[in-house]
Design an enzyme around this catalytic site. Structure first.
Site, short mmCIF file in Angstrom:
data_model
loop_
_atom_site.label_atom_id
_atom_site.label_comp_id
_atom_site.label_asym_id
_atom_site.label_seq_id
_atom_site.Cartn_x
_atom_site.Cartn_y
_atom_site.Cartn_z
N PRO A 90 43.49 -90.39 -32.95
CA PRO A 90 44.32 -89.93 -34.33
C PRO A 90 43.63 -89.68 -35.44
CG PRO A 90 45.28 -91.98 -33.13
CD PRO A 90 43.51 -92.04 -32.95
N PRO A 91 43.85 -88.83 -35.67
CA PRO A 91 44.03 -87.55 -37.49
C PRO A 91 44.39 -88.80 -38.61
CG PRO A 91 45.52 -86.44 -36.41
CD PRO A 91 45.06 -87.75 -35.24
N GLY A 92 43.17 -88.79 -39.63
CA GLY A 92 43.49 -89.65 -40.33
C GLY A 92 42.98 -91.00 -40.66
N THR A 93 42.80 -91.58 -39.39
CA THR A 93 42.04 -93.01 -38.47
C THR A 93 40.76 -92.88 -39.77
OG1 THR A 93 41.07 -92.50 -37.15
CG2 THR A 93 43.42 -92.84 -37.23
N THR A 141 35.70 -89.08 -40.21
CA THR A 141 34.58 -88.84 -41.37
C THR A 141 34.42 -89.41 -42.23
OG1 THR A 141 36.38 -86.29 -40.76
CG2 THR A 141 34.69 -86.30 -42.80
N HIS A 192 77.85 -92.39 -38.10
CA HIS A 192 76.92 -92.25 -37.35
C HIS A 192 75.90 -93.14 -37.60
CE1 HIS A 192 73.92 -88.83 -35.37
NE2 HIS A 192 72.97 -90.39 -36.18
N GLU A 193 74.97 -92.94 -39.17
CA GLU A 193 73.99 -93.99 -39.65
C GLU A 193 74.97 -95.76 -39.36
OE1 GLU A 193 70.86 -93.07 -39.70
OE2 GLU A 193 71.88 -90.80 -40.18
N ASP A 223 68.12 -87.99 -32.63
CA ASP A 223 68.28 -88.91 -31.71
C ASP A 223 68.03 -88.74 -30.10
OD1 ASP A 223 68.95 -90.06 -33.85
OD2 ASP A 223 70.86 -89.70 -33.71
#
Length: 643
Positions: free
Chosen positions: A233-236, A239, A455-456, A530
């Site tokens: 995945p990106p950012g792992t 590079t 809701h929360e 949701d």
């Protein structure tokens, strides 16, 4: 310091200096030729000149072999007859010569006229200055010299011989754009700077060992791998691993991106591939690193309906040939990185080209702790900061995300004029990254605020009651980003997920809409995210993981990505109808389940919403005060490592 660094930098000549020099040469030649730079003598006839001479309007005459330059008196310049010569090219008063006269080869009569006019006081002075032959010659050949000089200058710039500017690459367009890192360009990143990724590091370190000590492997008949593909995945940290290889290998390291091969000109990509491998062979043993290889390595024959020449496919074909063709590459290892391995061509992935595929996954809790320790080194942090706590608070974060958290925490601490970064700054940074920026000045009516709180509170209540729902960290009704409220959970890191766990998570997600229904007997648009989440989960259960009894043990997931290019679904219309029905049934069941739980705990739900409206942010302790201990509370799992 290398020898090249001691050499003085050669100053680059500005093109404007060259253009200015050409203009100065032109002006100098014009002066030599007897002309004037800032005025333009008007040609006139010999008869008109004699008229001006008889009227006493001529101040001075300078004659040569065939022409004469005429200077008028100031009183004569004021006359309308000479209005065309009153000003020079810059709009200033014209100091002369004002006219030029063609006097022919025989000028005895012309001279006698001048002599007579001077004796009568009508002419102040006259003189003879023969025409400059060299000036005429130079003026004749000057245009040709200038054209040839400019052409040579432009050709040298385009070939990269001079200037080296953006326009100087036309003849170098087929050359490789790879950056070379060797002993002259030291890379400071080493494997010590790469935290976590133990399996990937071990594989990569072995590649470095191949190049440093090849005899260790070749003496027993082993062959050095041709290449390794970093997938994840990106950012792992793909590079970053490549940078560590460049810093550790101590061999020439060529780094470039897959898009560097792509140009609008046909054949450029293949030419750059050939040039890249040619340079690498000349400097072998060497490493070539191609970042984002999916830009050039996509599967061939897809979406090519035009029938025209596909430059990307030609580039890929040349890359395949260079990596494992008739011309073998000795001691040249190719590293590549991508997060789209599913779209790569199968010929590129086979053994002999990329012998190893190294999967760089998201870090687990132990690896996140190591990554935090690396990124915390340059920060002024408080002494009681616990990296274990930070690792637990960031499930699913990649190495790049953790670096961003550390930077955001430092910025938040500086914004508050603190001398060090503490635990709360990191929690605020996580909230900032996950939820977005707080919008405390957003205008929300009392009715809407009550709806958001209900809701929360519904999410919090359901997640507290269900066994497999993620434990709650905090709930807020302060708007963040595009959301009007948010709930933070600390999900358990699972390697496999069971149906009852997925159903509990879906029920907790539907808790917000269910709470609105139970409290107000009406619903709102606030449950959009949701609904999107539970729909994806239900579709995954039915079509991907084979967790539906009606469809059975079947999946329509294609890991190769080939189905993305198809125009038909891998199932019939009847099956599609069943899939839609089962997805809807799953979601509706969990919605009704959430309503039933909230009906039983309606008083506690309203009490929690009231506290949320008052405080705007509530934590786990507030839920314990209302609901008591969580029925299915689990202790923190331990990370077991071998000594």
């Amino acid at each position: 310091m290398s020898k090249d660094n001691n050499k003085p930098n050669k100053g680059k000549v500005s093109p404007w200096l060259i253009y200015g020099g050409i203009l100065l040469i032109f002006l100098a030649i014009n002066f030599v030729a007897g002309g004037s730079t800032w005025n333009d003598p008007k040609p006139t006839s010999l008869a008109k000149f004699y008229t001006y001479l008889d009227k006493g309007e001529v101040q001075r005459v300078v004659y040569g072999n065939s022409t004469a330059e005429v200077y008028l008196k100031e009183t004569a310049l004021a006359d309308k007859t000479h209005k065309n010569v009153q000003k020079d090219l810059l709009g200033n008063k014209n100091k002369g010569p004002h006219y030029i006269v063609n006097i022919g080869d025989k000028n005895e009569l012309f001279v006698s006229k001048l002599d007579k006019a001077q004796q009568e006081g009508k002419l102040t002075d006259y003189s003879n200055e023969p025409d400059s032959e060299w000036g005429n010659i130079l003026m004749t050949f000057l245009p040709f010299v200038l054209i040839i000089g400019i052409w040579i200058f432009m050709m040298r710039r385009m070939s990269g011989g001079a200037g080296g500017g953006p326009g100087g690459q036309i003849f170098n367009i087929g050359k490789s754009k790879a950056k070379l890192f060797d002993e002259k360009n030291d890379i400071k990143v080493t494997f010590k700077d790469v935290a976590g990724l133990e399996g990937a590091k071990e594989e990569i370190q072995e590649i470095v060992e191949f190049l440093k000590n090849p005899e260790k492997y070749t003496n027993i008949g082993g062959k050095i791998p041709k290449g390794a593909l970093l997938v994840g995945p990106p950012g792992t940290g793909k590079t970053l691993l490549a940078k560590a290889v460049a810093g550790e290998a101590k061999v020439p390291f060529f780094s470039l991106s897959g898009s560097d091969f792509v140009e609008m000109f046909v054949g450029v990509g293949a030419s750059r591939v050939r040039d890249l491998f040619k340079q690498a062979k000349e400097k072998s043993p060497a490493i070539i690193f191609i970042d984002e290889i999916d830009a050039v390595g996509r599967a061939r024959g897809k979406n090519n309906f035009s029938g025209s020449n596909d430059e990307r496919e030609n580039t890929l074909n040349q890359l395949l040939t260079e990596m494992d063709g008739f011309g073998t590459n000795t001691n040249v290892i190719v590293l590549a990185a991508t997060n789209r391995a599913d779209v790569l061509d199968k010929a590129l992935m086979r053994a002999g080209r990329f012998d190893r595929q190294i999967y760089v996954d998201l870090p687990d809790i132990r690896e996140r702790k190591e990554i935090f320790e690396v990124h915390l080194k340059p920060l002024k942090k408080s002494e009681d900061l616990d990296t274990d706590f930070l690792a637990k608070q960031t499930p699913g974060f990649s190495g790049a995300d953790i670096a961003n958290v550390c930077n955001e925490a430092a910025l938040i601490a500086a914004r508050k004029d603190k001398q060090s970064v503490d635990k709360q700054d990191f929690l605020d940074a996580v909230d900032r990254i996950v939820g977005g920026l707080e919008k405390k000045n957003k205008i929300v009516s009392a009715e809407e605020k009550r709806a958001i709180a209900i809701h929360e509170a519904g999410h919090a209540t359901i997640s507290w009651m269900l066994e497999h729902a993620a434990p709650l960290v905090k709930v807020t009704i302060v708007p963040r980003g595009q959301s009007l409220g948010a709930a933070w959970y600390l999900p358990e890191e699972r390697l496999i997920v069971r149906p009852d766990q997925m159903l509990d998570e879906m029920c907790a997600t539907m808790g917000g809409r269910a709470a609105e229904k139970v409290t107000f007997n009406r619903i709102s648009t606030g449950a959009l995210s949701d609904l999107e989440k539970v729909t994806k989960q239900a579709r995954a259960m039915v079509t991907i993981y084979g967790l539906n009894d009606k469809l059975g043990n079947i999946t329509y997931y294609d890991s190769t990505g080939q189905s993305d290019y198809g125009f038909s679904k891998p199932y019939s219309e009847e099956t599609a109808r069943i899939i839609d029905e089962e997805i809807s049934t799953l979601i509706e069941q969990q919605y009704q389940r959430a309503i039933a739980i909230l009906e039983e705990n309606k008083d506690k739900l309203n009490k929690l919403a009231d506290i949320l409206i008052e405080k705007e942010v509530i934590f786990k302790d507030d839920l314990e005060d209302i609901f008591g201990k969580r029925p299915h509370e689990k202790s923190d799992f331990e990370v077991i490592t071998e000594a």
